[in-house]
Design a protein around this motif. Structure first.
Motif, mmCIF file in Angstrom:
data_model
loop_
_atom_site.group_PDB
_atom_site.id
_atom_site.type_symbol
_atom_site.label_atom_id
_atom_site.label_comp_id
_atom_site.label_asym_id
_atom_site.label_seq_id
_atom_site.Cartn_x
_atom_site.Cartn_y
_atom_site.Cartn_z
ATOM 1 N N ALA A 1 0.587 -1.107 -0.295
ATOM 2 C CA ALA A 1 -0.670 -0.134 0.097
ATOM 3 C C ALA A 1 0.739 0.885 0.236
ATOM 4 N N VAL A 2 2.175 1.313 1.156
ATOM 5 C CA VAL A 2 3.178 2.533 0.555
ATOM 6 C C VAL A 2 3.521 2.408 -0.743
ATOM 7 N N SER A 3 4.234 1.443 -1.000
ATOM 8 C CA SER A 3 4.223 2.045 -2.638
ATOM 9 C C SER A 3 3.748 1.722 -3.525
ATOM 10 N N ALA A 4 2.529 1.692 -3.497
ATOM 11 C CA ALA A 4 1.202 2.131 -4.720
ATOM 12 C C ALA A 4 1.191 3.611 -4.080
ATOM 13 N N PHE A 5 1.382 4.130 -2.996
ATOM 14 C CA PHE A 5 1.040 4.979 -2.547
ATOM 15 C C PHE A 5 1.711 6.426 -3.093
ATOM 16 N N THR A 6 3.207 5.659 -3.154
ATOM 17 C CA THR A 6 4.120 6.483 -3.061
ATOM 18 C C THR A 6 4.786 6.964 -4.900
ATOM 19 N N PHE B 1 8.604 10.560 5.825
ATOM 20 C CA PHE B 1 9.368 10.640 6.675
ATOM 21 C C PHE B 1 9.228 8.819 7.352
ATOM 22 N N ASN B 2 10.510 8.327 7.801
ATOM 23 C CA ASN B 2 10.233 6.765 8.282
ATOM 24 C C ASN B 2 10.007 6.399 9.876
ATOM 25 N N GLN B 3 9.093 6.336 9.954
ATOM 26 C CA GLN B 3 8.414 5.623 11.586
ATOM 27 C C GLN B 3 7.947 4.831 11.921
ATOM 28 N N ASN C 1 7.520 3.823 5.549
ATOM 29 C CA ASN C 1 8.077 4.976 4.501
ATOM 30 C C ASN C 1 6.575 5.940 4.621
ATOM 31 N N ILE C 2 6.438 7.090 4.694
ATOM 32 C CA ILE C 2 5.690 7.887 4.419
ATOM 33 C C ILE C 2 5.883 8.625 4.317
ATOM 34 N N SER C 3 5.443 9.108 2.911
ATOM 35 C CA SER C 3 5.755 10.073 1.519
ATOM 36 C C SER C 3 4.681 10.858 0.861
ATOM 37 N N GLU C 4 5.146 12.165 0.658
ATOM 38 C CA GLU C 4 3.309 13.264 -0.002
ATOM 39 C C GLU C 4 4.491 13.754 -0.676
ATOM 40 N N GLU D 1 10.842 19.675 7.051
ATOM 41 C CA GLU D 1 12.669 18.964 7.434
ATOM 42 C C GLU D 1 12.708 19.095 8.435
ATOM 43 N N ASP D 2 12.254 20.472 8.785
ATOM 44 C CA ASP D 2 12.207 20.735 10.616
ATOM 45 C C ASP D 2 12.083 19.583 11.224
ATOM 46 N N SER D 3 10.994 18.631 11.012
ATOM 47 C CA SER D 3 9.781 17.612 11.195
ATOM 48 C C SER D 3 10.626 15.815 11.185
ATOM 49 N N GLY D 4 11.298 16.309 10.243
ATOM 50 C CA GLY D 4 12.030 14.738 10.397
ATOM 51 C C GLY D 4 12.436 14.473 8.464
ATOM 52 N N TYR D 5 11.767 15.582 7.907
ATOM 53 C CA TYR D 5 10.993 15.146 6.437
ATOM 54 C C TYR D 5 12.587 15.247 5.942
ATOM 55 N N GLU D 6 12.514 14.354 5.060
ATOM 56 C CA GLU D 6 13.447 14.781 3.760
ATOM 57 C C GLU D 6 12.836 14.924 2.523
ATOM 58 N N CYS D 7 13.203 16.109 1.923
ATOM 59 C CA CYS D 7 11.847 16.511 0.853
ATOM 60 C C CYS D 7 13.263 16.948 -0.513
ATOM 61 N N ASN D 8 13.004 16.194 -1.137
ATOM 62 C CA ASN D 8 13.825 15.944 -2.355
ATOM 63 C C ASN D 8 13.037 16.509 -3.963
#
Length: 78
Positions: free
Chosen positions: A7-12, A33-35, A39-42, A71-78
């Motif tokens: 589900a996470v892969s399909a969402f990504t 964000f890895n929790q 992995n949670i991606s948006e 990014e301050d909350s721990g997300y990595e944005c590219n």
């Protein structure tokens, strides 16, 4: 667990293509964000008004401010 990963892969994959357009000037980033091993991606795109858009919805927050806050909350944005 396999269903969650699928589900996470399909969402990504959907998120990666959600901001695609013919306009090469669009500015989008994928924030992850890895929790607890999931992995949670948006996908965040900059709208014409300068605001961050998630799933084509205006967040009413400036794009650069949104990315910085993520990014301050721990997300990595590219």
């Amino acid at each position: 667990m396999k269903k969650i990963v699928f589900a996470v892969s399909a969402f990504t994959v959907m998120v990666l293509f959600s901001c695609s357009s013919d306009d090469s000037s669009s500015n989008c980033a994928v924030c992850t964000f890895n929790q607890e091993g999931v992995n949670i991606s948006e996908s965040v795109c900059e709208g014409e008004n300068g605001n961050a858009y998630l799933n084509d919805q205006d967040t009413t927050i400036d794009y650069e401010e949104y990315i910085s806050s993520a990014e301050d909350s721990g997300y990595e944005c590219n």
